[in-house]
Write a protein that holds these residues in place. Structure first.
Motif, PDB file in Angstrom:
ATOM      1  N   ARG A  65       0.854  -1.190   0.000  1.00  0.00           N
ATOM      2  CA  ARG A  65       0.000   0.000   0.000  1.00  0.00           C
ATOM      3  C   ARG A  65       0.886   1.234   0.000  1.00  0.00           C
TER       4      ARG A  65
ATOM      5  N   PRO B 276       1.959   4.234  -5.432  1.00  0.00           N
ATOM      6  CA  PRO B 276       2.312   3.143  -6.340  1.00  0.00           C
ATOM      7  C   PRO B 276       3.565   3.460  -7.149  1.00  0.00           C
TER       8      PRO B 276
ATOM      9  N   ARG C 116       3.190   0.796  -2.639  1.00  0.00           N
ATOM     10  CA  ARG C 116       2.570  -0.228  -3.480  1.00  0.00           C
ATOM     11  C   ARG C 116       3.527  -0.490  -4.644  1.00  0.00           C
TER      12      ARG C 116
ATOM     13  N   GLU D 205       8.610  -2.155  -1.035  1.00  0.00           N
ATOM     14  CA  GLU D 205       7.262  -2.415  -0.513  1.00  0.00           C
ATOM     15  C   GLU D 205       7.231  -2.282   1.008  1.00  0.00           C
TER      16      GLU D 205
END
Length: 284
Positions: A22, A25, A52, A47
């Motif tokens: 999350r 991105p 993300r 990550e």
């Protein structure tokens, strides 16, 4: 052998991918002769830092589909990137892109500046920098007659090239070398390598955008292995001069596959770059 866990059907073709975590991105684009395996020591750490992460094998590469008579050039892969992001529901994204992935990232950022929050290019092809002399020789001597290559001859050819891509050739041995060779250990794999990858080693895809690089206004970081034998450091300096505000980071003692020679340093640079605030350019 791979950290990709999922598949997408995009524009009628199957793409092997990984979409985890999350936060902001960020998509990781690999180069050639390679697949997303090159990011295995980097992506999970990014990550874990709160992002993300999206990685996928380019069409015709790795575990993705290898369709006959389908364009897998840099230009076509750029269009496919847009469709992959749409399929994943991603609007604005950070891009970290290596080698020909860097050409895809540059082209995508120019075509869709509103969708690229920040761009990092890693030992990227640019201008007239590619194919390198050894790849040019392979194109001249093997491309039109590759079907006659035995598996042993092919493995020897690709192994020589892969060992040029690292500063420490001991890195490109054992399980690591096997993972890079694995997608090509069949007649289909060997043919796909030449038709989907080598046939599209063409500097026109970067030369035609070289005059537009000044239009890149998002934050850009250029990360480069000091001992890159395929993409000389002078090209990194040229990119840094042509892209407004771009910063250049040189990794000492690393080669073209800088993430193999120095995965911890590459991870730190990516996490640092992603943590930096992005200047607001629009009205309040």
């Amino acid at each position: 052998m791979t950290f990709l866990t999922d598949h997408l059907v995009v524009d009628g073709v199957r793409i092997a991918c990984r979409d985890r975590g999350r936060g902001e991105p960020v998509v990781f684009l690999h180069g050639t002769p390679s697949h997303s395996y090159e990011w295995r020591d980097v992506v999970p750490r990014v990550e874990a830092a709160g992002h993300r992460t999206i990685a996928y094998d380019l069409l015709g590469y790795g575990l993705s589909e290898r369709p006959a008579h389908r364009d897998t050039s840099v230009a076509a892969q750029t269009e496919l990137l847009e469709r992959v992001l749409d399929a994943l529901g991603v609007g604005e994204v950070g891009i970290v892109a290596h080698d020909i992935g860097g050409a895809i990232g540059q082209r995508f950022a120019l075509a869709h500046p509103g969708r690229v929050r920040r761009l990092m290019v890693v030992d990227t092809v640019s201008y007239d920098s590619w194919p390198s002399p050894t790849w040019r020789k392979i194109i001249d001597e093997e491309l039109d007659d590759h079907a006659s290559l035995s598996q042993d001859a092919f493995d020897a050819l690709l192994t020589r090239q892969l060992r040029m891509a690292v500063a420490d050739e001991a890195v490109m041995t054992g399980e690591v070398l096997d993972a890079y060779l694995a997608p090509h250990r069949s007649a289909l794999g060997r043919a796909s390598f030449f038709e989907h990858q080598v046939r599209h080693y063409d500097a026109k895809y970067t030369e035609e955008i070289s005059g537009e690089l000044g239009a890149l206004t998002m934050p850009v970081r250029i990360l480069w292995g000091e001992r890159d034998r395929w993409q000389p450091l002078d090209y990194a300096r040229r990119l840094a001069a042509d892209i407004p505000g771009a910063d250049l980071v040189v990794v000492p003692g690393a080669g073209h596959f800088v993430m193999e020679d120095a995965p911890e340093r590459v991870t730190r640079e990516i996490v640092d770059f992603l943590a930096a605030p992005v200047p607001r350019t629009g009205p309040e």
